[in-house]
Design a protein around this motif. Structure first.
Motif, PDB file in Angstrom:
ATOM      1  N   ILE A   1       0.840  -1.202   0.000  1.00 39.82           N
ATOM      2  CA  ILE A   1       0.000   0.000   0.000  1.00 39.82           C
ATOM      3  C   ILE A   1       0.872   1.249   0.000  1.00 39.82           C
ATOM      4  O   ILE A   1       0.573   2.234  -0.696  1.00 39.82           O
ATOM      5  CB  ILE A   1      -0.942  -0.015   1.213  1.00 39.82           C
ATOM      6  N   GLY A   2       1.959   1.240   0.771  1.00 41.02           N
ATOM      7  CA  GLY A   2       2.846   2.394   0.821  1.00 41.02           C
ATOM      8  C   GLY A   2       3.480   2.691  -0.533  1.00 41.02           C
ATOM      9  O   GLY A   2       3.523   3.846  -0.978  1.00 41.02           O
ATOM     10  N   MET A   3       3.995   1.649  -1.202  1.00 40.28           N
ATOM     11  CA  MET A   3       4.586   1.838  -2.528  1.00 40.28           C
ATOM     12  C   MET A   3       3.548   2.347  -3.520  1.00 40.28           C
ATOM     13  O   MET A   3       3.812   3.255  -4.322  1.00 40.28           O
ATOM     14  CB  MET A   3       5.194   0.523  -3.018  1.00 40.28           C
ATOM     15  N   SER A   4       2.369   1.777  -3.475  1.00 43.05           N
ATOM     16  CA  SER A   4       1.303   2.188  -4.399  1.00 43.05           C
ATOM     17  C   SER A   4       0.881   3.620  -4.136  1.00 43.05           C
ATOM     18  O   SER A   4       0.641   4.390  -5.077  1.00 43.05           O
ATOM     19  CB  SER A   4       0.102   1.252  -4.259  1.00 43.05           C
ATOM     20  N   LEU A   5       0.785   3.998  -2.860  1.00 42.44           N
ATOM     21  CA  LEU A   5       0.370   5.356  -2.524  1.00 42.44           C
ATOM     22  C   LEU A   5       1.386   6.384  -3.014  1.00 42.44           C
ATOM     23  O   LEU A   5       1.010   7.455  -3.501  1.00 42.44           O
ATOM     24  CB  LEU A   5       0.176   5.478  -1.012  1.00 42.44           C
TER      25      LEU A   5
ATOM     26  N   SER B   1       2.511  -3.242  -7.057  1.00 39.73           N
ATOM     27  CA  SER B   1       2.244  -1.845  -6.691  1.00 39.73           C
ATOM     28  C   SER B   1       1.823  -1.032  -7.909  1.00 39.73           C
ATOM     29  O   SER B   1       0.955  -0.158  -7.810  1.00 39.73           O
ATOM     30  CB  SER B   1       3.475  -1.222  -6.032  1.00 39.73           C
ATOM     31  N   ILE B   2       2.414  -1.307  -9.070  1.00 36.53           N
ATOM     32  CA  ILE B   2       2.003  -0.599 -10.287  1.00 36.53           C
ATOM     33  C   ILE B   2       0.575  -0.978 -10.654  1.00 36.53           C
ATOM     34  O   ILE B   2      -0.255  -0.116 -10.977  1.00 36.53           O
ATOM     35  CB  ILE B   2       2.968  -0.915 -11.451  1.00 36.53           C
ATOM     36  N   ALA B   3       0.279  -2.280 -10.605  1.00 29.46           N
ATOM     37  CA  ALA B   3      -1.076  -2.741 -10.927  1.00 29.46           C
ATOM     38  C   ALA B   3      -2.098  -2.144  -9.965  1.00 29.46           C
ATOM     39  O   ALA B   3      -3.192  -1.743 -10.378  1.00 29.46           O
ATOM     40  CB  ALA B   3      -1.125  -4.263 -10.880  1.00 29.46           C
ATOM     41  N   LEU B   4      -1.735  -2.062  -8.702  1.00 27.27           N
ATOM     42  CA  LEU B   4      -2.660  -1.543  -7.686  1.00 27.27           C
ATOM     43  C   LEU B   4      -2.881  -0.045  -7.826  1.00 27.27           C
ATOM     44  O   LEU B   4      -3.971   0.461  -7.516  1.00 27.27           O
ATOM     45  CB  LEU B   4      -2.107  -1.862  -6.297  1.00 27.27           C
ATOM     46  N   SER B   5      -1.895   0.670  -8.333  1.00 27.94           N
ATOM     47  CA  SER B   5      -1.965   2.131  -8.347  1.00 27.94           C
ATOM     48  C   SER B   5      -2.558   2.716  -9.618  1.00 27.94           C
ATOM     49  O   SER B   5      -2.984   3.883  -9.611  1.00 27.94           O
ATOM     50  CB  SER B   5      -0.566   2.715  -8.132  1.00 27.94           C
TER      51      SER B   5
END
Length: 317
Positions: free
Chosen positions: A103-107, A182-186
């Motif tokens: 979550i931190g990387m995505s944020l 993280s890329i997919a989530l963001s």
């Protein structure tokens, strides 16, 4: 300030109390029973089923079960996992670092690229703005799990640039394994924040104080930073708060795609096998994140716009 915090903490406690009852009730009423998983699908005599229900207190009345579970929660215990026969708190805690890091990387990706693209579209206009609108439309139309499957198939399995599954060993390896997730989530949330940033800045760009600042010879970079972006921060921060909670929910699908050892994948598996104590604990944790993020956004508003008093967004001012 103290009165506002006290009231919001009371609201937090009340919200969590109501949420705990709803979560427990929803899980209690869901089809399927955990004793079926414990038996591995094998048939059992009524005596054996009764013994299992008694051991796990599954035959107690609803309110008795809820009261026991709530008492455990208030004392820092969340019961025992049906599938692992271990403490739910320990199981969730061991998976929490992976999910928090994801979550931190995505944020970070969402805030950096979302604000940058929105700024670019609002300030540059023309082809740059059209490109931002097209790109954000594609991002908003691509679900996180679809983006994850595509990137996993091409960048991980075909090109071998990144791991296709797992959480790795050690923090550095964890970061490497979380690049694609993280890329997919963001992606979706980058599109949303870029649209909000663009709209908010365009609204401020047309206001009189911006024209006056430019007429006084204030450098354009300073006008954009101090007079435009700062006054557009309200909707941006509100959207960022919603994005944090959205990321928490979206991790369930992304972690499942990349088979990460996180809380989201653990929740998905627990729902499948009717591991009620785990589902209840994680659901309550998600509700707590929602409420806390909303509180943080409310506390930030007076710093963003001094004209807004604490609690004014709720109709107190």
């Amino acid at each position: 300030m103290i009165g506002f915090l006290a009231r919001r903490l009371l609201e937090l406690a009340g919200t969590l109390a109501v949420a705990s009852f709803l979560v427990f009730g929803a899980v209690y009423l869901a089809p399927g029973r955990p004793e079926t998983f414990l038996l591995g699908g094998r048939g059992a005599s009524p005596q054996l089923l009764a013994a299992i229900r008694s051991q796990y207190h599954l035959d107690d009345p609803f309110l008795v079960q809820y009261g026991r579970w709530l008492g455990d929660v208030l004392t820092g215990r969340f019961g025992e996992s049906v599938q692992y026969r271990s403490s739910v708190l320990g199981l969730v805690g061991s998976r929490l670092p992976t999910t928090v890091t994801l979550i931190g990387m995505s944020l970070v990706l969402v805030l950096v690229f979302g604000i940058a693209l929105g700024w670019l579209g609002a300030v540059r206009g023309g082809a740059a703005d059209s490109g931002v609108l097209v790109g954000t439309s594609l991002a908003l139309g691509t679900p996180s799990f679809v983006a994850g499957v595509v990137m996993q198939s091409y960048l991980a399995i075909r090109l071998h640039w990144f791991p296709d599954q797992g959480s790795g060993t050690g923090f550095a390896d964890l970061l490497y394994h979380l690049v694609l997730p993280s890329i997919a989530l963001s992606l979706y949330w980058i599109g949303m924040l870029a649209r909000v940033t663009r709209t908010a800045m365009l609204d401020v760009l047309g206001q009189e104080h911006v024209t006056v600042a430019r007429g006084r010879g204030v450098p354009e970079r300073q006008v954009l930073r101090r007079h435009v972006f700062r006054n557009a921060l309200g909707p941006i921060v509100t959207t960022a708060g919603l994005i944090v909670t959205g990321l928490v929910i979206s991790t369930v699908l992304v972690e499942a795609v990349f088979t990460l050892n996180g809380v989201g994948a653990f929740l998905e598996k627990s729902v499948t096998v009717k591991d009620f104590p785990v589902v209840q604990a994680v659901a309550l944790l998600i509700v707590a994140v929602f409420v806390l993020v909303n509180l943080v956004v409310d506390l930030l508003y007076p710093f963003i716009d001094p004209r807004v008093a604490l609690g004014a967004r709720e109709g107190d001012a």
